[in-house]
Design a protein around this motif. Structure first.
Motif, short mmCIF file in Angstrom:
data_model
loop_
_atom_site.label_atom_id
_atom_site.label_comp_id
_atom_site.label_asym_id
_atom_site.label_seq_id
_atom_site.Cartn_x
_atom_site.Cartn_y
_atom_site.Cartn_z
N SER A 83 0.08 21.96 -4.42
CA SER A 83 1.37 22.37 -3.88
C SER A 83 2.08 21.14 -3.33
CB SER A 83 1.19 23.40 -2.75
OG SER A 83 0.57 22.79 -1.63
N SER A 84 3.37 21.27 -3.11
CA SER A 84 4.14 20.16 -2.53
C SER A 84 3.66 19.86 -1.11
CB SER A 84 5.63 20.49 -2.52
OG SER A 84 5.88 21.69 -1.80
N GLU A 85 3.27 20.91 -0.39
CA GLU A 85 2.77 20.74 0.97
C GLU A 85 1.46 19.95 0.97
OE1 GLU A 85 1.81 23.44 4.96
OE2 GLU A 85 1.92 24.39 2.99
N LYS A 141 7.48 18.30 -12.47
CA LYS A 141 6.76 18.92 -11.36
C LYS A 141 6.94 18.09 -10.08
CE LYS A 141 3.81 22.24 -10.15
NZ LYS A 141 4.16 23.67 -10.25
N ASN A 186 9.44 16.12 -9.35
CA ASN A 186 10.81 16.30 -8.86
C ASN A 186 10.97 17.64 -8.13
OD1 ASN A 186 11.70 13.84 -9.82
ND2 ASN A 186 12.33 14.68 -11.81
N THR A 187 10.30 18.67 -8.64
CA THR A 187 10.34 19.98 -7.98
C THR A 187 9.71 19.89 -6.59
OG1 THR A 187 10.21 21.16 -10.09
CG2 THR A 187 9.58 22.39 -8.12
N TYR A 188 8.57 19.21 -6.51
CA TYR A 188 7.89 19.03 -5.21
C TYR A 188 8.79 18.29 -4.22
CZ TYR A 188 3.26 20.68 -6.76
OH TYR A 188 2.21 21.43 -7.18
N ASP A 231 11.99 18.27 -4.16
CA ASP A 231 13.05 19.19 -3.71
C ASP A 231 12.52 20.14 -2.64
OD1 ASP A 231 14.92 18.10 -5.40
OD2 ASP A 231 14.54 19.53 -7.03
N GLU A 232 11.26 20.54 -2.79
CA GLU A 232 10.66 21.48 -1.83
C GLU A 232 10.31 20.81 -0.50
OE1 GLU A 232 8.43 24.22 -5.26
OE2 GLU A 232 7.25 23.11 -3.79
N GLN A 233 9.88 19.55 -0.57
CA GLN A 233 9.46 18.83 0.63
C GLN A 233 10.29 17.54 0.73
OE1 GLN A 233 7.27 19.88 2.88
NE2 GLN A 233 6.47 21.66 1.76
N LYS A 234 11.34 17.57 1.54
CA LYS A 234 12.24 16.41 1.62
C LYS A 234 11.52 15.14 2.07
CE LYS A 234 15.68 19.00 0.43
NZ LYS A 234 16.14 18.97 -0.99
#
Length: 599
Positions: free
Chosen positions: A54-56, A124, A126-128, A130-133
């Motif tokens: 996950s991005s987190e 993926k 880039n998506t992460y 966007d989710e986690q600045k």
């Protein structure tokens, strides 16, 4: 304080020694952080297999990685500097070994990180972001990892390599112990007829002696000592080269040189252009050697005649405190922000000034992200040592500004740009001294010093770089590295670089054994490229001021936030072209011609 005799460290007042206590006030305090680091490294393993779930997770892993490396860096840097104070001390050797082992352990515990990041595709990632600045901070770091995708191994293989780190470091460690702690050189007579023990620290000052017999005796005695251990030195260097080649092969590089330069995204053409440019300008070096031979009124110019100042009856006996004031005045064109930093350095015990028994030879700048920059010197009262102050302070100010303006992940800077800041200081210092001298002989002396900077930092280091390339390629072809091969190769390069007016004494064939940088994996070429970039920077700073100074300070503040080639290009120096090296050669020719006209 005048340091003439080599003292025990305990006899040198604290004001002349660096303040490592500001890092760790005691070994007990170091051990507390050691325990904390061991705990953190074990906790980090909890991210194994989950880094990119996950991005987190990705963000938390990178934050924890920064925390862990920031701590182990403090621990390791402290122990290597503590050991360098007196390499004979068993307690410091033990602590250094413990620090290195921990660093290797951290490398092993974190070895899964990059292989797991490499499973991410660009979409993926880039998506992460966007989710986690907060992940945007790590964009360049992550892009650099993805750039190396084809050279990164599996998590298991990376773990094995990390565990091999301490073994791979053995040749360099053995060399350092032999060269700095165990090797003893003869006692000779100095120019006053007094007994003096040759050391790593006083060898070059002895080579600068006006008494030719002192120079000759020091030269022959030192290299005869190395010759007695030539097979041992060849074996340690052979082990180091094999580790470079092993790593390159394992990581799918075409050569160890490509593997080394790829770490900083340096094109091989930069290396090749340097050697070609210097080969194309060897005639200027030959002219300089002819001038030296004539000026010294010698029938034969030997290798032990290359360091003695050409200009007679000019002595720059410069106590340390006076050297500091000269450096501060010279660097005034770099504006208040820079001057404030160097004053802090000189006044806050960043510097370990004088040689003592067992102390590591040479000079360097070190420190961690959380510590002050530190400078190790072995100061003798020569002009060259004043330039060493300026040089190492250039490194330290680069660290100072990088750490001040960059987060930890980008708080260091690449080796490729490291020598630029240090040599820019030297160029500015020399310009200052040339502009403030009225005596013809003193001007000649300073010109001689500038020419020697070109000889030793551009030509000689390029010769080292060519030697390093040749011996790696020799081993990569399956040929054996022996002491005889190393001596023969090294002597031939000296003949090429110094030309027909220099007698290439047999002893110089052993000089490769004295150079620790051959254990640094294609490091030395960066002295030459760095000097060339520094010439460009110093001329811009002195001739343009204003924006040129701001551009230079921005380079110092950039750390590793971009690739080194880009950092320099943004500041106005493009090392992908031949222009900086050719400009440096034009300056060298002008200096040689002026020197020839005045001598």
């Amino acid at each position: 304080m005048v340091a003439k005799e080599i003292q025990e460290r305990k006899d040198i007042p604290n004001e002349y020694k660096w303040d490592l206590e500001s890092m760790y006030e005691s070994v007990d305090a170091w051990n507390e952080d050691y325990k904390k680091c061991v705990k953190l490294s074990k906790e980090f393993e909890e991210f194994r297999g989950k880094v990119v779930n996950s991005s987190e997770n990705l963000l938390n892993t990178l934050k924890k990685r920064d925390e862990l490396y920031r701590l182990v860096e403090n621990l390791y840097v402290y122990t290597h500097m503590k050991l360098d104070e007196d390499t004979r001390l068993g307690s410091s050797q033990e602590l250094s070994g413990k620090g290195l082992s921990l660093y290797v352990e951290v490398e092993e515990k974190t070895s899964f990180l990059i292989p797991e990041i490499l499973t991410l595709n660009e979409d993926k990632l880039n998506t992460y972001m966007d989710e986690q600045k907060e992940l945007k901070l790590y964009k360049h770091y992550l892009d650099d990892i993805l750039r190396m995708r084809e050279h990164i191994l599996s998590a298991r293989e990376e773990s094995i390599l990390a565990q091999m780190g301490e073994v791979a470091n053995s040749p360099q460690k053995i060399y350092s112990m032999l060269n700095n702690a165990d090797l003893k050189f003869p006692v000779i007579k100095d120019e006053n007829g007094k007994d003096v023990e040759i050391t790593q620290g006083n060898f070059i000052p002895l080579m600068e002696s006006k008494n030719r017999e002192v120079r000759k005796t020091a030269f022959e005695s030192l290299y005869e000592t190395y010759k007695n251990y030539k097979n041992t030195f060849a074996a340690t260097l052979n082990g180091e080269l094999k580790s470079h080649i092993f790593n390159a092969n394992l990581r799918n590089f075409s050569s160890s040189r490509e593997a080394s330069l790829s770490e900083n995204n340096i094109p091989l053409t930069v290396y090749d252009n340097l050697i070609n440019a210097i080969h194309n300008n060897l005639d200027i070096m030959y002219k300089y050697m002819d001038i030296r031979k004539r000026a010294l009124n010698l029938d034969e110019l030997h290798m032990y005649d290359l360091y003695v100042p050409i200009v007679k009856d000019v002595d720059f006996d410069i106590p340390y405190e006076q050297g500091v004031e000269i450096v501060k005045k010279a660097l005034s064109p770099l504006k208040d922000e820079y001057l404030k930093g160097i004053n802090e350095g000189f006044n806050s015990r960043w510097i370990d000034i004088y040689e003592n028994r067992g102390k590591r030879s040479g000079a360097y700048s070190s420190g961690s992200y959380d510590s002050n920059p530190y400078i190790l010197l072995n100061y003798h009262e020569t002009l060259d040592n004043v330039f060493t102050i300026a040089h190492e302070m250039g490194h330290s100010m680069h660290s100072y500004f990088s750490k001040k303006h960059q987060p930890y992940i980008y708080g260091d800077y690449s080796i490729f740009v490291a020598e630029v800041a240090s040599t820019t200081n030297e160029c500015i210092l020399l310009d200052y001294m040339l502009n403030n001298v009225t005596d013809k002989n003193e001007r000649l002396y300073l010109l001689n010093h500038y020419l020697e900077s070109f000889r030793t930092t551009v030509f000689r280091q390029t010769m080292f770089a060519e030697f390093e390339q040749l011996i790696h390629e020799h081993l990569e072809k399956g040929e054996a590295i022996t002491a005889d091969y190393l001596c023969e190769t090294y002597k031939k390069l000296n003949e090429l670089y110094y030309g027909p007016d220099v007698v290439i004494d047999e002893e110089i064939a052993m000089e490769w054994a004295r150079i620790p940088h051959f254990y640094y994996n294609y490091y030395v070429f960066q002295y030459s490229t760095g000097f060339s970039a520094a010439v460009s920077f110093s001329e811009k700073i002195l001739n343009e001021g204003g924006a040129a100074v701001d551009n230079y300070l921005n380079y110092l503040k950039s750390g590793s936030s971009d690739y080194p080639i880009n950092v320099l290009r943004k500041a106005g120096v493009d090392m992908t072209t031949e222009e900086p090296v050719n400009n440096a050669m034009k300056l060298f020719k002008r200096l040689v011609d002026e020197f020839d006209a005045l001598i």
